[in-house]
Design a protein around this motif. Structure first.
Motif, PDB file in Angstrom:
ATOM      1  N   LEU A   1      -6.672  -1.362  -2.938  1.00 57.45           N
ATOM      2  CA  LEU A   1      -5.892  -0.251  -3.484  1.00 57.45           C
ATOM      3  C   LEU A   1      -4.492  -0.724  -3.831  1.00 57.45           C
ATOM      4  O   LEU A   1      -3.813  -1.329  -2.994  1.00 57.45           O
ATOM      5  CB  LEU A   1      -5.808   0.898  -2.470  1.00 57.45           C
ATOM      6  N   TYR A   2      -4.060  -0.458  -5.054  1.00 54.07           N
ATOM      7  CA  TYR A   2      -2.705  -0.803  -5.503  1.00 54.07           C
ATOM      8  C   TYR A   2      -2.049   0.466  -6.019  1.00 54.07           C
ATOM      9  O   TYR A   2      -2.532   1.089  -6.977  1.00 54.07           O
ATOM     10  CB  TYR A   2      -2.748  -1.860  -6.607  1.00 54.07           C
ATOM     11  N   ILE A   3      -0.958   0.873  -5.387  1.00 51.98           N
ATOM     12  CA  ILE A   3      -0.210   2.060  -5.799  1.00 51.98           C
ATOM     13  C   ILE A   3       1.079   1.603  -6.461  1.00 51.98           C
ATOM     14  O   ILE A   3       1.924   0.959  -5.826  1.00 51.98           O
ATOM     15  CB  ILE A   3       0.101   2.974  -4.597  1.00 51.98           C
TER      16      ILE A   3
ATOM     17  N   PRO B   1       2.575   2.450 -19.940  1.00 53.91           N
ATOM     18  CA  PRO B   1       1.357   1.649 -20.128  1.00 53.91           C
ATOM     19  C   PRO B   1       0.451   1.596 -18.907  1.00 53.91           C
ATOM     20  O   PRO B   1      -0.767   1.413 -19.049  1.00 53.91           O
ATOM     21  CB  PRO B   1       1.911   0.264 -20.469  1.00 53.91           C
ATOM     22  N   PHE B   2       1.022   1.762 -17.722  1.00 56.29           N
ATOM     23  CA  PHE B   2       0.223   1.669 -16.495  1.00 56.29           C
ATOM     24  C   PHE B   2      -0.925   2.673 -16.488  1.00 56.29           C
ATOM     25  O   PHE B   2      -2.008   2.417 -15.950  1.00 56.29           O
ATOM     26  CB  PHE B   2       1.104   1.900 -15.261  1.00 56.29           C
TER      27      PHE B   2
ATOM     28  N   VAL C   1      -8.894  -0.538  -7.020  1.00 60.83           N
ATOM     29  CA  VAL C   1      -8.465   0.811  -7.416  1.00 60.83           C
ATOM     30  C   VAL C   1      -6.962   0.786  -7.645  1.00 60.83           C
ATOM     31  O   VAL C   1      -6.207   0.294  -6.802  1.00 60.83           O
ATOM     32  CB  VAL C   1      -8.807   1.864  -6.337  1.00 60.83           C
ATOM     33  N   ILE C   2      -6.530   1.312  -8.794  1.00 59.96           N
ATOM     34  CA  ILE C   2      -5.105   1.337  -9.146  1.00 59.96           C
ATOM     35  C   ILE C   2      -4.654   2.779  -9.315  1.00 59.96           C
ATOM     36  O   ILE C   2      -5.293   3.564 -10.030  1.00 59.96           O
ATOM     37  CB  ILE C   2      -4.840   0.549 -10.444  1.00 59.96           C
ATOM     38  N   VAL C   3      -3.554   3.123  -8.645  1.00 57.36           N
ATOM     39  CA  VAL C   3      -2.957   4.454  -8.752  1.00 57.36           C
ATOM     40  C   VAL C   3      -1.553   4.289  -9.327  1.00 57.36           C
ATOM     41  O   VAL C   3      -0.760   3.496  -8.812  1.00 57.36           O
ATOM     42  CB  VAL C   3      -2.878   5.155  -7.382  1.00 57.36           C
TER      43      VAL C   3
ATOM     44  N   ASP D   1      -6.842   3.809 -12.397  1.00 54.51           N
ATOM     45  CA  ASP D   1      -8.006   4.638 -12.085  1.00 54.51           C
ATOM     46  C   ASP D   1      -7.583   6.081 -11.842  1.00 54.51           C
ATOM     47  O   ASP D   1      -8.323   7.012 -12.144  1.00 54.51           O
ATOM     48  CB  ASP D   1      -8.711   4.076 -10.840  1.00 54.51           C
ATOM     49  N   TYR D   2      -6.381   6.232 -11.274  1.00 50.51           N
ATOM     50  CA  TYR D   2      -5.821   7.555 -11.024  1.00 50.51           C
ATOM     51  C   TYR D   2      -4.347   7.538 -11.422  1.00 50.51           C
ATOM     52  O   TYR D   2      -3.661   6.529 -11.205  1.00 50.51           O
ATOM     53  CB  TYR D   2      -5.940   7.950  -9.544  1.00 50.51           C
TER      54      TYR D   2
END
Length: 324
Positions: free
Chosen positions: A261-263, A293-294, A282-284, A299-300
């Motif tokens: 997970l990367y926030i 651009p992010f 998973v990228i938030v 993903d969220y």
């Protein structure tokens, strides 16, 4: 057909990347009909070394020489090459850490072996030997076929599971002949972080950028990271402005990571930054700019003010944990 794994130590201890590599080596040996031998350089206690047996290693070549207390690419490469010869290894597995990245290419040249750098999976079969790996700075994947007699795998950290495969590991003292000229690097200073989760090993990462407006606001980033049990990271501009230490900078010119997970908080998502985190499972993204651009790769996504969202997210995490 022996599989040799370079079991890297840090101050005489193994960490997650070494156990990932050992598990990978064991599963590769199952496919190729061989056994797993590990090579350990430097001072490590027998009780620590025997932990490799828990993940399928049946034999350990221990080079217990004080000269290996500090890293030297030339000397380490020579030592692993001799260990590979002794073990008659046709497959050699590294965790693609900083040390692995230094040794594996040199070893490939020395042994005339094919190298798969940043591998993410096991081959489907021993022949043809095809391995999936990251490419384009982690933005894509490709299948690579290796036809050389000796094959070297540089396993991307966090790309492979750790599974117990209980085996009685025997330890053999090994003293290869390493010329003094091989010790081509002298370490004059080592700076270590303490009390923190190591970023390259973290499964959860909370990162922030210029949207935090200043270093004085980083407390809420650390609070969220503490609540999650995550490591903290930052974008390049933040490190350049000395808001955060440079060892937290992730991106093309910083550290490349592959957490579960990367926030990303207040980070626009420049291509250089994405190159360092695109392998995250998973990228938030949290950003007030809906055109950031992010959001194209996240993903969220949450569009809004981080100063309002992050404290609420932290409290929600704490409440969820306290309920369990």
């Amino acid at each position: 057909m022996s599989v040799l794994v370079f079991a890297e130590t840090w101050d005489g201890k193994f960490k997650k990347p070494s156990f990932e590599a050992t598990t990978y080596a064991f599963e590769l040996a199952q496919k190729t009909g061989g056994t797993v031998t590990a090579v350990v350089l430097g001072n490590a206690a027998d009780d620590e070394i025997k932990k490799l047996g828990e993940y399928g290693c049946s034999k350990v070549l221990h080079i217990n020489d004080a000269k290996f207390a500090s890293f030297s690419a030339g000397a380490f490469t020579t030592a692993v090459a001799e260990a590979a010869t002794k073990a008659a290894a046709r497959y050699i597995v590294f965790s693609y850490t900083y040390s692995g990245k230094s040794i594996a290419p040199r070893l490939a040249a020395k042994l005339k072996a094919g190298l798969v750098a940043n591998a993410t999976s096991l081959p489907a079969a021993a022949e043809p030997f095809v391995v999936k790996k990251k490419c384009f700075s982690g933005k894509g994947f490709t299948d690579v076929q290796v036809s050389s007699d000796i094959k070297i795998i540089g396993l991307s950290p966090n790309a492979h599971h750790i599974t117990a495969n209980a085996t009685a590991a025997t330890i053999e003292a090994f003293a290869p002949t390493i010329p003094d000229t091989a010790f081509d690097t002298k370490v004059t200073e080592v700076k270590k972080t303490s009390g923190k989760i190591v970023l390259t090993e973290a499964e959860l990462v909370v990162s922030a950028g210029r949207g935090m407006k200043g270093p004085e606001n980083w407390g809420m980033i650390e609070a969220l990271a503490d609540a999650l049990g995550a490591a903290t990271a930052c974008s390049k501009p933040v490190a350049d402005m000395n808001w955060r230490p440079h060892h937290e900078h992730v991106g093309q010119t910083g550290i490349t990571i592959s957490p579960n997970l990367y926030i990303a908080i207040g980070i626009s998502g420049a291509i250089q930054h994405l190159a360092g985190i695109s392998s995250s499972k998973v990228i938030v993204a949290i950003n007030s700019d809906k055109e950031a651009p992010f959001f194209k790769i996240a993903d969220y996504g949450i569009v809004g003010d981080a100063f309002q969202i992050v404290p609420k997210l932290t409290e929600a995490v704490k409440k969820l944990k306290s309920a369990h």
